[in-house]
Design a protein around this motif. Structure first.
Motif, PDB file in Angstrom:
ATOM      1  N   VAL A   1       0.873  -1.180   0.000  1.00  0.00           N
ATOM      2  CA  VAL A   1       0.000   0.000   0.000  1.00  0.00           C
ATOM      3  C   VAL A   1       0.902   1.220   0.000  1.00  0.00           C
ATOM      4  CG1 VAL A   1      -1.767   1.288   1.256  1.00  0.00           C
ATOM      5  CG2 VAL A   1      -1.793  -1.207   1.275  1.00  0.00           C
ATOM      6  N   GLY A   2       0.735   2.060  -1.017  1.00  0.00           N
ATOM      7  CA  GLY A   2       1.548   3.257  -1.113  1.00  0.00           C
ATOM      8  C   GLY A   2       1.153   4.289  -0.074  1.00  0.00           C
TER       9      GLY A   2
ATOM     10  N   HIS B   1      -5.825   1.040  -3.426  1.00  0.00           N
ATOM     11  CA  HIS B   1      -6.618   0.608  -4.591  1.00  0.00           C
ATOM     12  C   HIS B   1      -6.205  -0.801  -5.033  1.00  0.00           C
ATOM     13  CE1 HIS B   1      -8.930   0.735  -8.255  1.00  0.00           C
ATOM     14  NE2 HIS B   1      -7.840   0.480  -8.943  1.00  0.00           N
ATOM     15  N   TYR B   2      -4.918  -1.050  -5.154  1.00  0.00           N
ATOM     16  CA  TYR B   2      -4.435  -2.373  -5.563  1.00  0.00           C
ATOM     17  C   TYR B   2      -4.894  -3.429  -4.559  1.00  0.00           C
ATOM     18  CZ  TYR B   2      -1.211  -6.209  -6.503  1.00  0.00           C
ATOM     19  OH  TYR B   2      -0.685  -7.453  -6.764  1.00  0.00           O
ATOM     20  N   LYS B   3      -4.709  -3.163  -3.281  1.00  0.00           N
ATOM     21  CA  LYS B   3      -5.071  -4.099  -2.216  1.00  0.00           C
ATOM     22  C   LYS B   3      -6.567  -4.438  -2.265  1.00  0.00           C
ATOM     23  CE  LYS B   3      -4.225  -4.711   2.694  1.00  0.00           C
ATOM     24  NZ  LYS B   3      -2.844  -5.039   2.953  1.00  0.00           N
TER      25      LYS B   3
ATOM     26  N   ARG C   1      -7.755 -12.660  -9.567  1.00  0.00           N
ATOM     27  CA  ARG C   1      -7.312 -11.559 -10.425  1.00  0.00           C
ATOM     28  C   ARG C   1      -7.262 -10.267  -9.630  1.00  0.00           C
ATOM     29  NH1 ARG C   1     -10.844 -13.937 -14.755  1.00  0.00           N
ATOM     30  NH2 ARG C   1      -9.353 -14.693 -16.275  1.00  0.00           N
ATOM     31  N   ASN C   2      -6.504  -9.327 -10.161  1.00  0.00           N
ATOM     32  CA  ASN C   2      -6.494  -7.984  -9.605  1.00  0.00           C
ATOM     33  C   ASN C   2      -6.846  -7.041 -10.741  1.00  0.00           C
ATOM     34  OD1 ASN C   2      -5.456  -5.272  -8.841  1.00  0.00           O
ATOM     35  ND2 ASN C   2      -4.956  -6.378  -6.971  1.00  0.00           N
ATOM     36  N   SER C   3      -7.874  -6.228 -10.561  1.00  0.00           N
ATOM     37  CA  SER C   3      -8.368  -5.371 -11.636  1.00  0.00           C
ATOM     38  C   SER C   3      -7.718  -3.994 -11.688  1.00  0.00           C
ATOM     39  CB  SER C   3      -9.888  -5.213 -11.520  1.00  0.00           C
ATOM     40  OG  SER C   3     -10.216  -4.602 -10.282  1.00  0.00           O
TER      41      SER C   3
END
Length: 111
Positions: free
Chosen positions: A43-44, A54-56, A79-81
């Motif tokens: 997490v940035g 967002h990625y997480k 998957r990761n969107s």
């Protein structure tokens, strides 16, 4: 004592590979992998990441009874969107690879 005989049925094996039991197990394993991926996802922080988390939050599990190359078996996919998921996984010349899904599959696939 007579040895037991076994005669394999290709149709029966195909039915087993598409069965709700196998699909449920594939989905269970994918959910374990997803939870491990979420727990280790980077997490940035700060101004350089306009969408921290967002990625997480973009992991998703899907499953089908008609998966695989020949569409003849139950499968489940994690998957990761996030549009930049590929760069998080594999890295770039400026950012190191995190291998989130690889590490999650190695750690959680058997859970």
């Amino acid at each position: 004592m007579m040895p037991a005989k076994f005669r394999m049925s290709k149709k029966g094996v195909g039915q087993l590979l598409r069965s709700p039991t196998i699909q449920g197990e594939m989905e269970r394993r994918a959910n374990v992998i997803e939870s491990v991926a979420v727990s280790i996802a980077p997490v940035g922080e700060g101004a350089w990441d306009p969408h921290p988390g967002h990625y997480k939050g973009s992991f998703k599990v899907t499953s089908t009874a008609r998966g695989g190359r020949r569409r003849d078996r139950a499968t489940a996919t994690v998957r990761n969107s996030a549009y930049y998921a590929r760069w998080v996984e594999y890295g770039t010349e400026k950012v190191r690879a995190h291998h989130v899904l690889l590490r999650a599959a190695q750690a959680g696939g058997r859970g």
